[in-house]
Scaffold this motif. Structure first.
Motif, PDB file in Angstrom:
ATOM      1  N   ASP A  62       1.369  17.854  12.800  1.00 50.96           N
ATOM      2  CA  ASP A  62       2.030  17.317  11.601  1.00 50.96           C
ATOM      3  C   ASP A  62       3.081  18.291  11.075  1.00 50.96           C
ATOM      4  OD1 ASP A  62       0.399  14.970  11.578  1.00 50.96           O
ATOM      5  OD2 ASP A  62      -1.218  16.140  10.683  1.00 50.96           O
ATOM      6  N   PHE A  63       2.762  19.582  11.108  1.00 52.55           N
ATOM      7  CA  PHE A  63       3.736  20.593  10.690  1.00 52.55           C
ATOM      8  C   PHE A  63       4.938  20.600  11.639  1.00 52.55           C
ATOM      9  CE2 PHE A  63      -0.022  22.446   8.574  1.00 52.55           C
ATOM     10  CZ  PHE A  63       0.512  22.652   7.305  1.00 52.55           C
ATOM     11  N   HIS A  64       4.668  20.511  12.945  1.00 48.88           N
ATOM     12  CA  HIS A  64       5.762  20.512  13.926  1.00 48.88           C
ATOM     13  C   HIS A  64       6.686  19.317  13.703  1.00 48.88           C
ATOM     14  CE1 HIS A  64       3.941  23.873  15.766  1.00 48.88           C
ATOM     15  NE2 HIS A  64       3.026  23.240  16.479  1.00 48.88           N
ATOM     16  N   ILE A  65       6.096  18.163  13.342  1.00 55.07           N
ATOM     17  CA  ILE A  65       6.914  16.974  13.066  1.00 55.07           C
ATOM     18  C   ILE A  65       7.842  17.235  11.884  1.00 55.07           C
ATOM     19  CG2 ILE A  65       6.833  14.591  12.210  1.00 55.07           C
ATOM     20  CD1 ILE A  65       4.284  14.231  13.896  1.00 55.07           C
ATOM     21  N   LEU A  66       7.273  17.763  10.802  1.00 57.06           N
ATOM     22  CA  LEU A  66       8.069  18.001   9.597  1.00 57.06           C
ATOM     23  C   LEU A  66       9.135  19.071   9.825  1.00 57.06           C
ATOM     24  CD1 LEU A  66       5.310  17.881   6.827  1.00 57.06           C
ATOM     25  CD2 LEU A  66       6.900  16.081   7.510  1.00 57.06           C
ATOM     26  N   GLU A  67       8.858  19.984  10.755  1.00 50.20           N
ATOM     27  CA  GLU A  67       9.834  21.033  11.081  1.00 50.20           C
ATOM     28  C   GLU A  67      10.890  20.559  12.069  1.00 50.20           C
ATOM     29  OE1 GLU A  67       7.194  23.939  12.605  1.00 50.20           O
ATOM     30  OE2 GLU A  67       6.429  24.561  10.632  1.00 50.20           O
ATOM     31  N   GLY A  68      10.751  19.321  12.553  1.00 51.26           N
ATOM     32  CA  GLY A  68      11.693  18.795  13.526  1.00 51.26           C
ATOM     33  C   GLY A  68      11.488  19.332  14.925  1.00 51.26           C
ATOM     34  N   LYS A  69      10.276  19.860  15.203  1.00 54.75           N
ATOM     35  CA  LYS A  69       9.991  20.475  16.506  1.00 54.75           C
ATOM     36  C   LYS A  69       9.090  19.608  17.378  1.00 54.75           C
ATOM     37  CE  LYS A  69      10.496  25.179  14.701  1.00 54.75           C
ATOM     38  NZ  LYS A  69       9.819  26.489  14.473  1.00 54.75           N
ATOM     39  N   PHE A  70       8.815  18.397  16.939  1.00 49.97           N
ATOM     40  CA  PHE A  70       7.987  17.486  17.737  1.00 49.97           C
ATOM     41  C   PHE A  70       8.655  16.122  17.719  1.00 49.97           C
ATOM     42  CE2 PHE A  70       4.381  14.907  19.003  1.00 49.97           C
ATOM     43  CZ  PHE A  70       3.716  15.730  19.900  1.00 49.97           C
ATOM     44  N   PRO A  71       8.704  15.425  18.866  1.00 52.45           N
ATOM     45  CA  PRO A  71       9.499  14.195  18.969  1.00 52.45           C
ATOM     46  C   PRO A  71       8.878  12.974  18.300  1.00 52.45           C
ATOM     47  CG  PRO A  71       8.353  14.607  21.027  1.00 52.45           C
ATOM     48  CD  PRO A  71       8.085  15.794  20.158  1.00 52.45           C
ATOM     49  N   TYR A 112       0.843  -1.187   0.000  1.00 51.49           N
ATOM     50  CA  TYR A 112       0.000   0.000   0.000  1.00 51.49           C
ATOM     51  C   TYR A 112       0.877   1.234   0.000  1.00 51.49           C
ATOM     52  CZ  TYR A 112       0.982   0.349   5.034  1.00 51.49           C
ATOM     53  OH  TYR A 112       1.595   0.466   6.261  1.00 51.49           O
ATOM     54  N   LEU A 113       0.280   2.376  -0.396  1.00 49.31           N
ATOM     55  CA  LEU A 113       0.996   3.631  -0.494  1.00 49.31           C
ATOM     56  C   LEU A 113       0.832   4.427   0.796  1.00 49.31           C
ATOM     57  CD1 LEU A 113       2.642   5.202  -2.670  1.00 49.31           C
ATOM     58  CD2 LEU A 113       0.519   6.434  -3.211  1.00 49.31           C
ATOM     59  N   ALA A 114       1.925   5.064   1.232  1.00 50.32           N
ATOM     60  CA  ALA A 114       1.885   5.825   2.480  1.00 50.32           C
ATOM     61  C   ALA A 114       2.819   7.019   2.386  1.00 50.32           C
ATOM     62  CB  ALA A 114       2.295   4.933   3.649  1.00 50.32           C
ATOM     63  N   ALA A 115       2.470   8.084   3.121  1.00 50.28           N
ATOM     64  CA  ALA A 115       3.328   9.275   3.227  1.00 50.28           C
ATOM     65  C   ALA A 115       4.164   9.128   4.489  1.00 50.28           C
ATOM     66  CB  ALA A 115       2.491  10.541   3.272  1.00 50.28           C
ATOM     67  N   GLN A 116       5.456   8.906   4.314  1.00 46.69           N
ATOM     68  CA  GLN A 116       6.334   8.582   5.436  1.00 46.69           C
ATOM     69  C   GLN A 116       7.309   9.717   5.724  1.00 46.69           C
ATOM     70  OE1 GLN A 116       7.744   4.415   6.308  1.00 46.69           O
ATOM     71  NE2 GLN A 116       9.622   5.226   5.441  1.00 46.69           N
ATOM     72  N   TYR A 117       7.372  10.089   6.998  1.00 49.95           N
ATOM     73  CA  TYR A 117       8.336  11.088   7.445  1.00 49.95           C
ATOM     74  C   TYR A 117       9.679  10.403   7.645  1.00 49.95           C
ATOM     75  CZ  TYR A 117      10.711  14.316  10.653  1.00 49.95           C
ATOM     76  OH  TYR A 117      11.623  15.147  11.257  1.00 49.95           O
ATOM     77  N   GLN A 118      10.676  10.882   6.921  1.00 43.30           N
ATOM     78  CA  GLN A 118      11.993  10.248   6.940  1.00 43.30           C
ATOM     79  C   GLN A 118      12.955  10.907   7.926  1.00 43.30           C
ATOM     80  OE1 GLN A 118      10.990   7.628   5.261  1.00 43.30           O
ATOM     81  NE2 GLN A 118      12.540   7.562   3.653  1.00 43.30           N
ATOM     82  N   GLY A 119      12.500  11.979   8.561  1.00 47.96           N
ATOM     83  CA  GLY A 119      13.417  12.791   9.343  1.00 47.96           C
ATOM     84  C   GLY A 119      13.978  13.890   8.468  1.00 47.96           C
ATOM     85  N   HIS A 120      14.631  14.883   9.071  1.00 51.37           N
ATOM     86  CA  HIS A 120      15.285  15.963   8.323  1.00 51.37           C
ATOM     87  C   HIS A 120      14.301  16.681   7.394  1.00 51.37           C
ATOM     88  CE1 HIS A 120      19.016  14.323   9.900  1.00 51.37           C
ATOM     89  NE2 HIS A 120      18.711  13.147   9.383  1.00 51.37           N
ATOM     90  N   HIS A 121      13.070  16.895   7.861  1.00 57.38           N
ATOM     91  CA  HIS A 121      12.041  17.669   7.148  1.00 57.38           C
ATOM     92  C   HIS A 121      11.559  16.978   5.867  1.00 57.38           C
ATOM     93  CE1 HIS A 121      13.629  20.688   9.878  1.00 57.38           C
ATOM     94  NE2 HIS A 121      14.792  20.668   9.249  1.00 57.38           N
ATOM     95  N   GLU A 122      11.799  15.703   5.743  1.00 55.06           N
ATOM     96  CA  GLU A 122      11.505  15.007   4.478  1.00 55.06           C
ATOM     97  C   GLU A 122      10.269  14.115   4.604  1.00 55.06           C
ATOM     98  OE1 GLU A 122      13.827  12.341   1.082  1.00 55.06           O
ATOM     99  OE2 GLU A 122      14.665  12.508   3.098  1.00 55.06           O
ATOM    100  N   LEU A 123       9.280  14.369   3.741  1.00 54.26           N
ATOM    101  CA  LEU A 123       8.070  13.556   3.661  1.00 54.26           C
ATOM    102  C   LEU A 123       8.009  12.951   2.265  1.00 54.26           C
ATOM    103  CD1 LEU A 123       5.374  12.728   5.080  1.00 54.26           C
ATOM    104  CD2 LEU A 123       4.323  14.691   3.942  1.00 54.26           C
TER     105      LEU A 123
END
Length: 342
Positions: free
Chosen positions: A42-51, A3-14
């Motif tokens: 979700d924005f905080h995660i992509l910005e690296g501001k949420f654990p 299945y297809l998924a949007a995965q956060y890879q770290g370093h602001h990368e989705l």
């Protein structure tokens, strides 16, 4: 099956990735995600501001249809529309054992540390899956977790009949908190919001609205309350300037609720004597303890469908995030499996 998924890879990368559906355990539920809404977290995660713990599929506000169930699942069946309370608690720490699971020291969240809803499928334990009553759309059902957070905040603020309530921030949660305050019996409910579109929606929904870019907010609230100040002031914008403003707007004996997530690098000063002499109550509100079921019960009464102002396919998730960040609407929904925006 993949299945297809949007995965956060770290370093602001989705990125969009293909994943394999895991084998279901006895109490697992396989959900075909129909709608997942974008949250500030979700924005905080992509910005690296949420654990978060990458690589992880983000998205914690979602709903979908049961595709398959584990051998011991009894509360839902294939075809049911369900929503997810996206937290797992250890059950062993002090806070879990005194009825404050939301303060669990080892709390994990789907879409944060466990794979979440920006995906075609998601496997979730039955205990966090809730069946949605008929007549509610997947997009509204996806908002259940967010509504639960607002319900918890409103219970903390303890709004009483006739109270004057001021909500700073007229985004989605600001409007919902205002609706809940009115349902609790508040006398006057005022939303402070600089965005013209959001302020117009607030007025259309029957609230007083102040434009802080052109109006003196403190003077307006004092005039509205005959110089006494508001009984309850809710910071729902997540900004340090609005957090400071709460102290200027609240009346003696009043309550300030910090609901918005002000970034941790900001701080404010307050004299303890002010809290003492004015008998103020200052409090925070964290996630949605024991309120997911209550949230489902009030979904229809909140008229949420008009507040889902953007719809995107999973392949267009980056455009969905740009739209959500623009502030020109309210909630943006991603619909996995849909080939185009609609």
């Amino acid at each position: 099956m993949k299945y297809l998924a949007a995965q956060y890879q770290g370093h602001h990368e989705l990125v969009l990735v293909e994943k394999e559906i895991p084998k279901l355990k006895d109490h697992d539920v396989l959900i075909r995600v129909a709608s997942a809404t974008i949250c500030g977290t979700d924005f905080h995660i992509l910005e690296g501001k949420f654990p978060a713990e990458p690589p992880v599929v983000i998205g914690h506000e979602f709903a979908g249809y049961v595709e398959q169930v584990g051998s011991r699942v009894t509360s839902v069946n294939p075809g049911d529309l369900v929503t997810i309370e996206p937290h797992e608690f250890c059950g062993l720490c002090k806070f879990c054992r005194i009825g404050k699971e939301h303060l669990c020291l080892k709390r994990k969240g789907y879409g944060v540390r466990l794979d979440g809803g920006f995906a075609e499928f998601c496997v979730i334990p039955e205990k966090t899956v809730y069946k949605v009553p008929s007549g509610i759309s997947p997009s509204v059902a996806a908002l259940t977790e967010n509504i639960g957070c607002c319900l918890h905040g409103m219970e903390r603020a303890n709004v009483q009949f006739g109270d004057d309530v001021v909500v700073l921030g007229g985004g989605f949660v600001g409007v919902v908190l205002a609706e809940l305050a009115r349902m609790k019996g508040a006398g006057r409910v005022c939303i402070v919001e600089p965005n013209d579109y959001r302020r117009e929606v607030a007025v259309q929904r029957g609230f007083l609205a102040i434009n802080p870019m052109s109006d003196d907010v403190e003077r307006t609230i004092k005039e509205m309350t005959q110089g006494l100040g508001a009984d309850v002031v809710i910071e729902a914008a997540g900004r340090i300037d609005t957090a400071k403003l709460t102290l200027q707007l609240v009346g003696n004996g009043g309550t300030i609720l910090f609901f918005g997530v002000v970034p941790p690098e900001f701080s404010m000063e307050i004299s303890p004597n002010v809290i003492f002499s004015r008998e103020l109550t200052l409090m925070g509100s964290l996630i949605n303890p024991y309120s997911h079921h209550k949230s489902i019960e009030v979904l229809e009464r909140l008229h949420l469908e008009p507040l889902v102002t953007g719809h995107f396919a999973l392949k267009d998730i980056k455009e969905a995030f740009r739209t959500a960040q623009s502030g020109n609407g309210f909630k943006v929904a991603v619909h996995p499996g849909v080939d185009r925006s609609h």
